[in-house]
Design an enzyme around this catalytic site. Sequence first.
Site, PDB file in Angstrom:
ATOM      1  N   GLY A  69      40.427  41.536  39.802  1.00 50.01           N
ATOM      2  CA  GLY A  69      41.813  41.888  40.109  1.00 50.01           C
ATOM      3  C   GLY A  69      42.773  40.717  39.942  1.00 50.01           C
ATOM      4  O   GLY A  69      43.890  40.869  39.449  1.00 50.01           O
ATOM      5  N   THR A  70      42.324  39.539  40.338  1.00 50.49           N
ATOM      6  CA  THR A  70      43.198  38.367  40.266  1.00 50.49           C
ATOM      7  C   THR A  70      43.582  38.069  38.817  1.00 50.49           C
ATOM      8  O   THR A  70      44.759  37.847  38.507  1.00 50.49           O
ATOM      9  CB  THR A  70      42.486  37.145  40.893  1.00 50.49           C
ATOM     10  OG1 THR A  70      42.188  37.469  42.249  1.00 50.49           O
ATOM     11  CG2 THR A  70      43.335  35.897  40.823  1.00 50.49           C
ATOM     12  N   ASN A 147      46.676  45.920  50.818  1.00 50.37           N
ATOM     13  CA  ASN A 147      45.314  45.578  51.237  1.00 50.37           C
ATOM     14  C   ASN A 147      45.190  45.285  52.724  1.00 50.37           C
ATOM     15  O   ASN A 147      44.116  45.389  53.287  1.00 50.37           O
ATOM     16  CB  ASN A 147      44.815  44.364  50.436  1.00 50.37           C
ATOM     17  CG  ASN A 147      45.816  43.244  50.359  1.00 50.37           C
ATOM     18  OD1 ASN A 147      46.950  43.438  49.936  1.00 50.37           O
ATOM     19  ND2 ASN A 147      45.424  42.068  50.792  1.00 50.37           N
ATOM     20  N   GLN A 175      43.343  48.111  45.625  1.00 50.94           N
ATOM     21  CA  GLN A 175      42.874  48.823  46.821  1.00 50.94           C
ATOM     22  C   GLN A 175      42.912  50.340  46.654  1.00 50.94           C
ATOM     23  O   GLN A 175      42.213  51.055  47.358  1.00 50.94           O
ATOM     24  CB  GLN A 175      43.717  48.427  48.038  1.00 50.94           C
ATOM     25  CG  GLN A 175      43.537  46.988  48.483  1.00 50.94           C
ATOM     26  CD  GLN A 175      42.170  46.705  49.113  1.00 50.94           C
ATOM     27  OE1 GLN A 175      41.498  47.594  49.636  1.00 50.94           O
ATOM     28  NE2 GLN A 175      41.755  45.458  49.056  1.00 50.94           N
ATOM     29  N   HIS A 197      34.668  45.273  42.760  1.00 48.39           N
ATOM     30  CA  HIS A 197      33.934  45.017  44.012  1.00 48.39           C
ATOM     31  C   HIS A 197      34.553  45.695  45.233  1.00 48.39           C
ATOM     32  O   HIS A 197      33.997  45.623  46.326  1.00 48.39           O
ATOM     33  CB  HIS A 197      33.729  43.509  44.236  1.00 48.39           C
ATOM     34  CG  HIS A 197      34.927  42.733  44.663  1.00 48.39           C
ATOM     35  ND1 HIS A 197      35.087  42.281  45.943  1.00 48.39           N
ATOM     36  CD2 HIS A 197      36.012  42.308  43.992  1.00 48.39           C
ATOM     37  CE1 HIS A 197      36.223  41.600  46.030  1.00 48.39           C
ATOM     38  NE2 HIS A 197      36.803  41.607  44.843  1.00 48.39           N
ATOM     39  N   THR A 233      32.781  35.851  26.461  1.00 50.83           N
ATOM     40  CA  THR A 233      31.650  36.773  26.341  1.00 50.83           C
ATOM     41  C   THR A 233      31.673  37.768  27.495  1.00 50.83           C
ATOM     42  O   THR A 233      31.817  37.386  28.650  1.00 50.83           O
ATOM     43  CB  THR A 233      30.323  35.977  26.332  1.00 50.83           C
ATOM     44  OG1 THR A 233      30.380  35.069  25.242  1.00 50.83           O
ATOM     45  CG2 THR A 233      29.118  36.899  26.175  1.00 50.83           C
ATOM     46  N   CYS A 321      41.557  36.192  51.750  1.00 50.48           N
ATOM     47  CA  CYS A 321      42.048  34.916  51.227  1.00 50.48           C
ATOM     48  C   CYS A 321      42.922  34.229  52.267  1.00 50.48           C
ATOM     49  O   CYS A 321      43.036  33.020  52.290  1.00 50.48           O
ATOM     50  CB  CYS A 321      42.870  35.136  49.958  1.00 50.48           C
ATOM     51  SG  CYS A 321      42.278  36.482  48.984  1.00 50.48           S
TER      52      CYS A 321
HETATM   53  N1  PLP Z   1      44.974  42.635  44.720  1.00 50.52           N
HETATM   54  C1  PLP Z   1      44.655  43.217  45.894  1.00 50.52           C
HETATM   55  C2  PLP Z   1      45.584  44.211  46.494  1.00 50.52           C
HETATM   56  C3  PLP Z   1      43.456  42.887  46.529  1.00 50.52           C
HETATM   57  O1  PLP Z   1      43.152  43.451  47.697  1.00 50.52           O
HETATM   58  C4  PLP Z   1      42.600  41.932  45.915  1.00 50.52           C
HETATM   59  C5  PLP Z   1      41.355  41.503  46.585  1.00 50.52           C
HETATM   60  O2  PLP Z   1      41.345  41.129  47.736  1.00 50.52           O
HETATM   61  C6  PLP Z   1      42.975  41.371  44.690  1.00 50.52           C
HETATM   62  C7  PLP Z   1      44.183  41.748  44.126  1.00 50.52           C
HETATM   63  C8  PLP Z   1      42.114  40.381  43.986  1.00 50.52           C
HETATM   64  O3  PLP Z   1      41.016  41.030  43.377  1.00 50.52           O
HETATM   65  P1  PLP Z   1      39.691  40.211  42.996  1.00 50.52           P
HETATM   66  O4  PLP Z   1      39.009  39.861  44.276  1.00 50.52           O
HETATM   67  O5  PLP Z   1      38.888  41.165  42.149  1.00 50.52           O
HETATM   68  O6  PLP Z   1      40.122  39.025  42.208  1.00 50.52           O
END
Ligand code: PLP
Length: 376
Positions: A69-70, A147, A175, A197, A233, A321
């Site tokens: 996601g990041t 989240n 989410q 995940h 890859t 985080c």
């Molecule tokens: N965006 C939201 C709303 C999230 O809850 C999260 C994960 O906590 C992320 C982005 C980041 O995703 P990832 O952990 O796959 O990098």
Amino acid sequence: MIYLDNAATTELCEEAREAMRPYLEEDYGNPSSIYLFAQRAKGAVEESRRKLSELMGVSPMELYFTGGGTESDNWALISGIESTGKRHIISSKIEHHAVLRSCAYLEKRGFSVTYLDVDERGRVEPAAVLEAIRDETGLISIMSANNEIGTIEPISEISEIAGERGILFHTDAVQAFGQLPLPLGKSRIDLLSASAHKIRGPKGVGLLYMRRGVKLPPYLHGGEQERGRRAGTENVAAIAGFAAAAERAFRTMKERGEKERRMRDYLIRRLTTEIPDCCLNGDPEERLPNNVNVCIRGVEAEPLLLLLDQRGIAASAGSACASGSLDPSHVILALGASREDAYGSLRLSLDERLSREDADRVVSEIKRIADYLRRE
Ligand code: PLP
């Protein structure tokens, strides 16, 4: 252990484990190699893309695999605004740090960002988006669901506002993906981030949906993978696991959501009625089915979490985080809460396996610990 931190991450499901196994063991070839053995890995990547696109109701050509996601959020924000040639972004105060810090990075490079306020339930008002638009606005990024507090945002409406004005619209659906039906076909979403995940797939893999006609420049430079748009890859096993987890999540969405909603509402009702000065954060209705977030006035979340952990209950104070840092949650503060209340917020994110018995134990432990901490 009673695991109530599914918004942070989830347990790998059996379907994902099975789908990943061949690519962790025998079929380890590089999908870019030409021999048959490696082409099986390439086939798995393309089959996973096809499955995910079918579930999402989009074309396989609109999906790009990422490292989570990041990365999807960074790509959407940074390459997204660059691709428009404009200088202004609209987002909200309650976005995940993956969006907020991409915005901060862009601000340092001369772009300007409007961070919209939310109401006391955490909702971004479409009218506020409209008002914030300038000639220089190139991108709007509003999350599908939060989240920390689970509030579901009116992204269909906001995407229409953006689409009508030719502004790119991105939504962080990390989410919401696999939890709620996505309005992809029916709205004007240009870019959407998801992560495996959070839906019982593996960590370190996600996707960025790019609507046909939207062409972001690559964010990672190197090889020709992902049609030349995302070098590196492919994480074949993780991609196969992602597709299998998504299949399970979409297939069970309705029934699972109903079970989760029942337990969510049960927990909210008991906590807010049986603990004095305990109130719900977020929207009581427009809310992710598995999210409970309450503020227990006068009780700091940190010692509460540590004592819950000692009793075998894993929960969180907000986003993973942010936990471990001393800053109160930016999301709870954006709802208009005091710093003290923001320190006293507890998030329980459940899954459909939470039994009534376990929920009862969770409530009685929280009651007992809150009472103890208040008397300290
Ligand atoms: N965006 C939201 C709303 C999230 O809850 C999260 C994960 O906590 C992320 C982005 C980041 O995703 P990832 O952990 O796959 O990098």
